[in-house]
Scaffold this active site. Structure first.
Site, short mmCIF file in Angstrom:
data_model
loop_
_atom_site.label_atom_id
_atom_site.label_comp_id
_atom_site.label_asym_id
_atom_site.label_seq_id
_atom_site.Cartn_x
_atom_site.Cartn_y
_atom_site.Cartn_z
N PRO A 12 19.34 40.94 39.48
CA PRO A 12 20.69 42.83 38.82
C PRO A 12 20.77 42.11 37.34
O PRO A 12 19.99 41.43 36.35
CB PRO A 12 22.26 41.28 39.40
CG PRO A 12 20.95 40.54 40.42
CD PRO A 12 20.20 40.83 40.21
N HIS A 52 47.94 39.10 52.81
CA HIS A 52 46.05 38.77 52.60
C HIS A 52 46.92 37.05 52.68
O HIS A 52 45.18 36.47 53.11
CB HIS A 52 45.82 39.06 51.37
CG HIS A 52 45.39 40.57 51.35
ND1 HIS A 52 44.61 40.85 51.79
CD2 HIS A 52 46.08 41.71 50.75
CE1 HIS A 52 44.63 42.86 51.63
NE2 HIS A 52 45.99 42.84 51.28
N GLU A 67 50.98 41.22 49.79
CA GLU A 67 49.81 40.28 49.55
C GLU A 67 50.26 38.87 49.95
O GLU A 67 48.98 38.30 50.33
CB GLU A 67 50.15 40.20 47.69
CG GLU A 67 49.56 41.39 47.03
CD GLU A 67 48.32 42.08 47.03
OE1 GLU A 67 47.33 40.66 47.19
OE2 GLU A 67 48.46 42.98 47.17
N THR A 79 21.74 39.19 34.14
CA THR A 79 21.14 37.56 34.29
C THR A 79 20.41 36.91 33.87
O THR A 79 19.87 36.15 34.14
CB THR A 79 20.09 37.97 35.64
OG1 THR A 79 19.38 38.63 35.95
CG2 THR A 79 21.12 38.01 37.07
#
Length: 732
Positions: free
Chosen positions: A276, A502, A499, A279
């Site tokens: 990716p 969550h 929130e 990296t």
């Protein structure tokens, strides 16, 4: 006598070692330079000091010729510049002069202008004092007149002199403007030459091979050798231990070839770094350049791409030609997918692709009819799936080195490298920061360290603390805080309950990621955000993914339970849930109706096709199953919120009060998570089982080895006995 005089003068210091007269002379001696001046007329000028070098003759500057030519053109173009400006008359003034007989003659030049010459006795006339310059030119002309029509002007002059004695008649002359004619021919040519020189100089300012138009096919690769060394080595590359081992083996082969060739081994022809973005693929290549101690060519894949046909292939040939001359050496091609994309996929145009010609030449140079002994190819890409199969085969890229995102221990090492130049507080725990940055690449961690320094400097601190790093992580993940953003009280309350939903659902589900922090302070495009600490899993089960879906839908579920209606604030949640549910059904085979089927294409060829790999009926079934899975997670989140509604309201009120809450607040309201102890127990049991199996395996190996040694010793004894029983034949 001359010899003796010279010797005497040498002793007295008059003559130096080169035979010249020095400035130092005796008091009573006669100056020998004066004798030379009397005897030789050519010695009148002072002799230059002796330097042991030939006098340099001053070179003639060719710009003097250009200056002289320019002055001549000016004189020819402006013939009256030394005589002053000549006034132009109107017809009334000219008619009056004709009537007064002041004019000696009129010369018509090219039937366009008339030059008026006054009589010499009229030059001092007071009426011409204001019209003539202070020092009028007696040779004239003193005035000029612009003619509109020659015939009309001739008639007007004759009429003005009608009835006078000795009238003046017009004299016609044809003159050529040589300077204007010459400039008319030369100036366009000069402009073309100047433009050509400017274009050539601008093109020649490029780097190696990218300069002049005749070198457009030359390689643009930067060469790094002993003179232009790179100060990066493998110590500067933290983490990537497996990748470093493979790359260091190539470097070691270049340094100690006998170690491998003595066993018949050959150096790998190429290595492809895949991973990716961020990296450390390019950093690893820099370390190779710093450690290899051989010429290192660095070039980007886009440097081969040019608008002219055949230029890319020509640059490939020139690059390998230079590399063969400096072998052994390394060629590094960054972002090789710019030219290495699989051939034949661009079927829409039907035209010959210049990129394919460049790739064909690269394939031939890497492993074609002629060998490239001593030339190693390193390349980097984050899209290995789109590369051509012929490029990836053994003999071209013998190794594919996967550079993945760093794990926990590798992130610790990366933090240590990037913290070296920073002034860090002793209270900063690197292990804690590594745990707070799951999924971060090496470039992200470098950005965190730099951002933390900026945050500390913004607060005028003398060292960087733990909170500065946390603020930097929040800044990178969520964006900049927008504390001045105008939000109504009701909207703020809805965001707080969203929130809190969550946080509550993720806290109460077994496999959801544990919460770190929740905030209702707007960041970037988000009105609120929740930070989790993801577990670093290598494989994921259906239950784990379904718990994550449920936690993501907890925000909308909390809005529905507490306000009886939903809002658009869950847009990001819905996008994330839809993608994850689609992956579960289509790619991972985690759906009963679709079955153990995956439509994932690791080759990347589906992006160039307009046809799905499944039928329309299957597509309808996929849509139904994705929708069913999302709705199931939503209903489950609603039930969790309803069962813990009072605690969710309490958490929302704390969030409205503080604007930022942490996991400690959830522990105080919901209690400790029971799942953490279960996970810890399962992990310990698994480790104990693996340890026990390894010990048993070691004992079995030792037992097998002992039995094998015992069998070998018995066979040796039997062989010795057989040798004794054999009769002696008397032969050696």
């Amino acid at each position: 006598m001359a010899e003796n005089n010279k010797d005497d003068k040498k002793k007295s210091g008059i003559i130096n070692k080169q035979g010249r007269y020095s400035k130092k002379e005796g008091k009573g001696d006669k100056n020998p330079r004066k004798d030379v001046e009397e005897n030789k007329d050519t010695a009148k000028r002072k002799l230059p000091p002796f330097t042991g070098k030939k006098p340099v003759k001053s070179k003639f500057n060719f710009y003097w010729i250009y200056g002289i030519i320019a002055v001549i053109f000016l004189i020819l173009s402006f013939p009256n510049m030394w005589t002053g400006e000549v006034k132009t008359l109107d017809w009334g003034e000219l008619k009056e002069m004709l009537a007064n007989k002041d004019i000696e003659k009129i010369i018509v030049v090219n039937k366009e202008d008339a030059e008026i010459f006054l009589k010499k006795d009229r030059l001092d006339d007071p009426k011409f004092k204001d019209k003539l310059p202070k020092k009028p030119n007696e040779l004239g002309p003193q005035f000029t007149y612009t003619i509109g029509s020659y015939d009309s002007f001739k008639e007007d002059v004759e009429k003005a002199q009608k009835g006078t004695d000795n009238p003046i008649y017009l004299t016609n002359e044809t003159r050529h403007n040589w300077s204007g004619d010459i400039l008319g021919y030369i100036l366009p040519l000069l402009i073309l030459i100047v433009v050509w020189i400017v274009i050539m100089r601008m093109m020649s300012r490029g780097g190696p091979g990218g300069g002049q138009i005749f070198n457009i096919g030359k390689s643009k690769a930067q060469l790094y050798d002993k003179e232009a060394a790179i100060n990066v080595n493998f110590n500067d590359v933290a983490g990537l231990e497996e990748a470093k081992v493979e790359v260091m083996e190539i470097v070691d082969f270049l340094k100690n070839p006998d170690k491998y060739t003595s066993l018949g081994g050959k150096i790998p022809k190429g290595a492809l770094l895949v991973g990716p973005p961020g990296t450390g693929k390019t950093l690893l290549a820099k370390a190779v350049a710093g450690e290899a101690q051989v010429p290192f060519f660095s070039i980007s894949g886009s440097d081969f791409v040019e608008m002219f046909v055949g230029v890319g292939a020509s640059r490939v040939r020139d690059l390998f030609k230079q590399a063969k001359e400096k072998a052994p050496c390394i060629i590094f091609i960054d972002e090789i997918d710019a030219i290495g994309r699989a051939r034949g996929r661009n079927t829409l145009t039907g035209a010959n692709d210049e990129r394919e010609n460049t790739l064909n030449q690269l394939l031939t140079e890497m492993d074609g009819f002629q060998s490239n002994t001593g030339v190693i190819i390193l390349a980097a890409t984050n899209r290995a799936e789109i590369l051509d199969v012929a490029l990836l085969r053994a003999g071209r890229f013998d190794r594919q080195i996967h550079v993945e995102l760093p794990d926990l221990e590798e992130r610790k090492a990366i933090f240590k490298v990037h913290m070296k130049p920073l002034k860090i507080s002793k209270k900063v725990d690197i292990a804690f920061l590594a745990k707070q940055t799951p999924g971060f690449s090496g470039a992200d961690i470098a950005n965190v360290c730099n951002e933390s320094a900026l945050v500390a400097a913004r607060s005028n601190k003398k060292e960087i603390g733990k909170q500065d790093f946390m603020d930097a992580i929040d800044r990178i993940i969520g964006g900049l805080e927008k504390k001045n953003k105008i939000i109504s009280a009701y909207e703020k309350k809805v965001i707080a309950y969203h929130e809190s939903g969550h946080a509550a659902v993720s806290w109460l589900t077994e496999h959801a990621h544990p919460l770190v922090k929740v905030t209702i302070v707007p960041r970037g495009k988000a009105l609120g955000a929740a930070w989790y600490l993801p577990e670093e899993r290598q494989i994921t089960t259906f239950d784990q993914m379904f718990d994550e879906l449920t936690a993501t839908m907890g925000g909308r579920a909390s809005e529905y339970v507490n306000f009886g209606k939903i809002s658009t604030g869950a847009l990001n949640d819905l996008e994330k849930v839809s993608k994850q549910a689609y992956n579960m059904v289509v790619y991972f085979g985690l759906n009963d109706k679709i079955g153990n089927v995956s439509y994932y294409d690791s080759t990347g060829q589906q992006e160039y096709t307009f046809v799905k790999p499944y039928s329309e009926k299957t597509a309808e079934l996929i849509d139904e199953e994705v929708s069913t899975l999302v709705e199931k997670a939503y209903k489950r989140a609603i039930k969790i919120i309803q069962d813990n509604k009072e605690k969710v309201e309490q958490l929302a009120q704390v969030l409205l009060e503080k604007e930022v809450i942490f996991s400690e607040d959830l522990v105080r309201i919901f209690g400790e998570r029971p799942f953490d102890k279960i996970k810890k127990k399962l992990e310990e049991d698994a480790e104990e089982e693996v340890k026990m199996l390894k010990n048993n395996n070691g004992k079995n190996k030792a037992k097998s080895l002992a039995e094998a040694n015992k069998t070998n010793s018995q066979e040796d004894g039997d062989n010795n006995g057989e040798d004794k029983d054999k009769p002696d034949t008397g032969k050696d």
